[in-house]
Design a protein around this motif. Structure first.
Motif, PDB file in Angstrom:
ATOM      1  N   GLN A  80       0.820  -1.208   0.000  1.00  0.00           N
ATOM      2  CA  GLN A  80       0.000   0.000   0.000  1.00  0.00           C
ATOM      3  C   GLN A  80       0.855   1.258   0.000  1.00  0.00           C
ATOM      4  O   GLN A  80       0.524   2.247  -0.662  1.00  0.00           O
ATOM      5  CB  GLN A  80      -0.930  -0.022   1.209  1.00  0.00           C
ATOM      6  CG  GLN A  80      -2.030  -1.066   1.105  1.00  0.00           C
ATOM      7  CD  GLN A  80      -2.868  -1.179   2.352  1.00  0.00           C
ATOM      8  OE1 GLN A  80      -2.876  -0.281   3.195  1.00  0.00           O
ATOM      9  NE2 GLN A  80      -3.588  -2.288   2.504  1.00  0.00           N
ATOM     10  N   GLY A  81       1.964   1.228   0.731  1.00  0.00           N
ATOM     11  CA  GLY A  81       2.829   2.397   0.778  1.00  0.00           C
ATOM     12  C   GLY A  81       3.580   2.619  -0.516  1.00  0.00           C
ATOM     13  O   GLY A  81       3.669   3.747  -1.017  1.00  0.00           O
ATOM     14  N   ILE A  82       4.117   1.561  -1.084  1.00  0.00           N
ATOM     15  CA  ILE A  82       4.952   1.683  -2.279  1.00  0.00           C
ATOM     16  C   ILE A  82       4.121   2.016  -3.514  1.00  0.00           C
ATOM     17  O   ILE A  82       4.538   2.812  -4.358  1.00  0.00           O
ATOM     18  CB  ILE A  82       5.746   0.379  -2.488  1.00  0.00           C
ATOM     19  CG1 ILE A  82       6.840   0.275  -1.427  1.00  0.00           C
ATOM     20  CG2 ILE A  82       6.350   0.316  -3.884  1.00  0.00           C
ATOM     21  CD1 ILE A  82       7.544  -1.048  -1.408  1.00  0.00           C
ATOM     22  N   THR A  83       2.947   1.404  -3.635  1.00  0.00           N
ATOM     23  CA  THR A  83       2.103   1.648  -4.804  1.00  0.00           C
ATOM     24  C   THR A  83       1.150   2.833  -4.603  1.00  0.00           C
ATOM     25  O   THR A  83       0.490   3.255  -5.545  1.00  0.00           O
ATOM     26  CB  THR A  83       1.270   0.403  -5.143  1.00  0.00           C
ATOM     27  OG1 THR A  83       0.368   0.124  -4.055  1.00  0.00           O
ATOM     28  CG2 THR A  83       2.163  -0.809  -5.372  1.00  0.00           C
ATOM     29  N   ARG A  84       1.061   3.337  -3.369  1.00  0.00           N
ATOM     30  CA  ARG A  84       0.101   4.389  -3.007  1.00  0.00           C
ATOM     31  C   ARG A  84      -1.320   3.969  -3.402  1.00  0.00           C
ATOM     32  O   ARG A  84      -2.126   4.769  -3.866  1.00  0.00           O
ATOM     33  CB  ARG A  84       0.480   5.722  -3.667  1.00  0.00           C
ATOM     34  CG  ARG A  84       1.715   6.342  -3.043  1.00  0.00           C
ATOM     35  CD  ARG A  84       2.079   7.686  -3.647  1.00  0.00           C
ATOM     36  NE  ARG A  84       2.685   7.510  -4.947  1.00  0.00           N
ATOM     37  CZ  ARG A  84       2.245   8.073  -6.062  1.00  0.00           C
ATOM     38  NH1 ARG A  84       1.160   8.827  -6.034  1.00  0.00           N
ATOM     39  NH2 ARG A  84       2.852   7.874  -7.203  1.00  0.00           N
ATOM     40  N   ASN A  85      -1.579   2.669  -3.188  1.00  0.00           N
ATOM     41  CA  ASN A  85      -2.875   2.083  -3.516  1.00  0.00           C
ATOM     42  C   ASN A  85      -3.481   1.505  -2.240  1.00  0.00           C
ATOM     43  O   ASN A  85      -2.991   0.508  -1.717  1.00  0.00           O
ATOM     44  CB  ASN A  85      -2.699   0.989  -4.566  1.00  0.00           C
ATOM     45  CG  ASN A  85      -4.011   0.321  -4.938  1.00  0.00           C
ATOM     46  OD1 ASN A  85      -5.078   0.717  -4.470  1.00  0.00           O
ATOM     47  ND2 ASN A  85      -3.929  -0.688  -5.786  1.00  0.00           N
ATOM     48  N   PRO A  86      -4.538   2.122  -1.697  1.00  0.00           N
ATOM     49  CA  PRO A  86      -5.131   1.635  -0.450  1.00  0.00           C
ATOM     50  C   PRO A  86      -5.780   0.267  -0.569  1.00  0.00           C
ATOM     51  O   PRO A  86      -6.114  -0.350   0.444  1.00  0.00           O
ATOM     52  CB  PRO A  86      -6.178   2.701  -0.112  1.00  0.00           C
ATOM     53  CG  PRO A  86      -6.518   3.326  -1.417  1.00  0.00           C
ATOM     54  CD  PRO A  86      -5.252   3.310  -2.216  1.00  0.00           C
ATOM     55  N   LEU A  87      -5.969  -0.229  -1.801  1.00  0.00           N
ATOM     56  CA  LEU A  87      -6.566  -1.542  -2.009  1.00  0.00           C
ATOM     57  C   LEU A  87      -5.520  -2.632  -2.215  1.00  0.00           C
ATOM     58  O   LEU A  87      -5.869  -3.788  -2.448  1.00  0.00           O
ATOM     59  CB  LEU A  87      -7.508  -1.513  -3.219  1.00  0.00           C
ATOM     60  CG  LEU A  87      -8.680  -0.527  -3.150  1.00  0.00           C
ATOM     61  CD1 LEU A  87      -9.505  -0.596  -4.426  1.00  0.00           C
ATOM     62  CD2 LEU A  87      -9.548  -0.805  -1.937  1.00  0.00           C
ATOM     63  N   ALA A  88      -4.243  -2.275  -2.132  1.00  0.00           N
ATOM     64  CA  ALA A  88      -3.183  -3.252  -2.381  1.00  0.00           C
ATOM     65  C   ALA A  88      -3.111  -4.279  -1.262  1.00  0.00           C
ATOM     66  O   ALA A  88      -3.220  -3.956  -0.086  1.00  0.00           O
ATOM     67  CB  ALA A  88      -1.838  -2.535  -2.516  1.00  0.00           C
ATOM     68  N   ASP A  89      -2.922  -5.525  -1.661  1.00  0.00           N
ATOM     69  CA  ASP A  89      -2.841  -6.638  -0.713  1.00  0.00           C
ATOM     70  C   ASP A  89      -2.312  -7.830  -1.494  1.00  0.00           C
ATOM     71  O   ASP A  89      -2.542  -7.943  -2.699  1.00  0.00           O
ATOM     72  CB  ASP A  89      -4.227  -6.928  -0.121  1.00  0.00           C
ATOM     73  CG  ASP A  89      -4.287  -8.261   0.594  1.00  0.00           C
ATOM     74  OD1 ASP A  89      -4.946  -9.173   0.066  1.00  0.00           O
ATOM     75  OD2 ASP A  89      -3.677  -8.386   1.660  1.00  0.00           O
ATOM     76  N   SER A  90      -1.598  -8.712  -0.823  1.00  0.00           N
ATOM     77  CA  SER A  90      -1.001  -9.844  -1.525  1.00  0.00           C
ATOM     78  C   SER A  90      -2.052 -10.719  -2.198  1.00  0.00           C
ATOM     79  O   SER A  90      -1.801 -11.295  -3.254  1.00  0.00           O
ATOM     80  CB  SER A  90      -0.165 -10.681  -0.549  1.00  0.00           C
ATOM     81  OG  SER A  90      -0.976 -11.175   0.504  1.00  0.00           O
ATOM     82  N   GLY A  91      -3.239 -10.825  -1.604  1.00  0.00           N
ATOM     83  CA  GLY A  91      -4.292 -11.622  -2.213  1.00  0.00           C
ATOM     84  C   GLY A  91      -4.938 -10.923  -3.386  1.00  0.00           C
ATOM     85  O   GLY A  91      -5.128 -11.508  -4.463  1.00  0.00           O
ATOM     86  N   ILE A 217       7.687   7.900  -0.162  1.00  0.00           N
ATOM     87  CA  ILE A 217       7.063   7.489  -1.421  1.00  0.00           C
ATOM     88  C   ILE A 217       5.552   7.578  -1.323  1.00  0.00           C
ATOM     89  O   ILE A 217       4.866   7.967  -2.277  1.00  0.00           O
ATOM     90  CB  ILE A 217       7.508   6.056  -1.793  1.00  0.00           C
ATOM     91  CG1 ILE A 217       8.974   6.057  -2.219  1.00  0.00           C
ATOM     92  CG2 ILE A 217       6.634   5.477  -2.904  1.00  0.00           C
ATOM     93  CD1 ILE A 217       9.536   4.674  -2.493  1.00  0.00           C
ATOM     94  N   ALA A 218       5.013   7.214  -0.161  1.00  0.00           N
ATOM     95  CA  ALA A 218       3.561   7.263   0.035  1.00  0.00           C
ATOM     96  C   ALA A 218       3.023   8.680  -0.059  1.00  0.00           C
ATOM     97  O   ALA A 218       1.836   8.881  -0.345  1.00  0.00           O
ATOM     98  CB  ALA A 218       3.195   6.658   1.393  1.00  0.00           C
TER      99      ALA A 218
END
Length: 331
Positions: A80-91, A217-218
């Protein structure tokens, strides 16, 4: 919040985690007192049946749930921090599906593969799926954006799940793969922990070492570059660490989603946007969540056990829908 307050939150969370772990060890087919658990952990007597149950079955299982939960949560925080995507998750980003795909192939062609080798091929699958997702998202006009990354992850995850299902049907692996799809830590024993604990601990330590750069980065590409952050290098290291954490977790406990999605959001509400605090606290809360999920899976309908992924999804799915709706409003 100052550092002292953050430190106090961390110590309180550690105390809660230890209490929950001792409680989880106490409950099962045979309920045991906290005093018995304490003596079995610190004064182990192999002649006592209760001590054997705790030492050989429950203790490694609960430690495994805590370690794997911490790994999934930190992986989600990094993504989430690196992509600045709050929906990011390994799944959600297909990492779990890539790891599970390699597990299916291993069961089909190398059924007697040792656990350490299974962990390795699971990690290779996680790396390959992650690389493919980023290439797919970046190949579209306009480059890689949070929305494209999420869509690419969903597409790749669906494709890999379909391939895994096809392999399972063709080679009659449905029963063998049921554990990996449902998720669980009942199979975690001391030999597995000897591999899991050092790998996940070192990866979390690495995440903490780059946490300041992840925080910058975030905040945005322009801000991080102007402050001297090597964004490409930090992203590469961060994604590699996240893939290690998620891949190792999937190899041990199956495809458990939503831990890495939910926990970082809760942590940011507590400590703010500084990843120097987000990463360690995410690890602690992720451990608490998965230990509680495992306890709930064992206690809802004993002596039968529910899948851990079901228990986590009861929290994760509504939270994901809430975040998705919030993000759509922000577009």
């Amino acid at each position: 919040m100052n550092g002292i307050t953050h430190g106090g939150i961390g110590l309180a969370t550690i105390a809660v985690l230890l209490f929950i772990m001792f409680t989880a060890i106490s409950f099962g087919a045979k309920d045991l007192t906290l005093g018995t658990v304490w003596s079995a952990v610190f004064q182990y007597d192999p002649t006592l049946t209760s001590h054997q149950i705790i030492h050989e079955l429950r203790l490694p299982r609960v430690i495994g749930a805590a370690v794997i939960g911490a790994g999934f949560a930190v992986a989600g925080a990094l993504m989430q921090g690196i992509t600045r995507n709050p929906l990011a998750d390994s799944g959600i980003l297909g990492v779990n599906a890539g790891a599970a795909m390699m597990v299916a192939l291993s069961f089909a062609f190398f059924p007697n593969l040792p656990y350490s080798a299974l962990m390795f091929v699971s990690f290779i699958g996680a790396v390959a799926s992650t690389a493919f997702i980023f290439l797919l998202g970046a190949s579209t006009p306009g480059g890689l954006t949070p929305l494209r990354l999420t869509l690419a992850g969903a597409v790749v995850a669906a494709m890999l799940h379909s391939l895994s299902s096809g392999i399972a049907i063709y080679y009659d692996l449905n029963q063998d793969l049921a554990f990996w799809y449902a998720g669980g830590v009942s199979g975690v024993k001391w030999p597995q922990l000897k591999l899991l604990v050092p790998v996940i601990a070192l990866a979390i330590l690495g995440a903490m070492m780059i946490s300041r750069s992840v925080s910058l980065i975030a905040l945005g590409e322009d801000v991080s570059v102007s402050l001297g952050v090597q964004t490409k290098r930090t992203r590469l290291i961060g994604i590699a660490l996240a893939v290690i954490l998620a891949g190792v977790g999937v190899s041990a406990a199956g495809s458990i989603g939503f831990v890495g999605l939910v926990i970082p959001h809760i942590v940011r509400k507590i400590v703010g946007v500084d990843y120097r605090f987000i990463i360690p606290l995410s690890g602690l809360l992720g451990a608490i969540l998965l230990v509680l999920a495992d306890l709930g899976a064992r206690m809802v309908h004993p002596p039968k056990e529910l899948a851990i992924s079901l228990m986590v999804a009861m929290v994760g799915v509504p939270f994901f829908l809430y975040l998705a709706r919030k993000e759509r409003r922000a577009l």
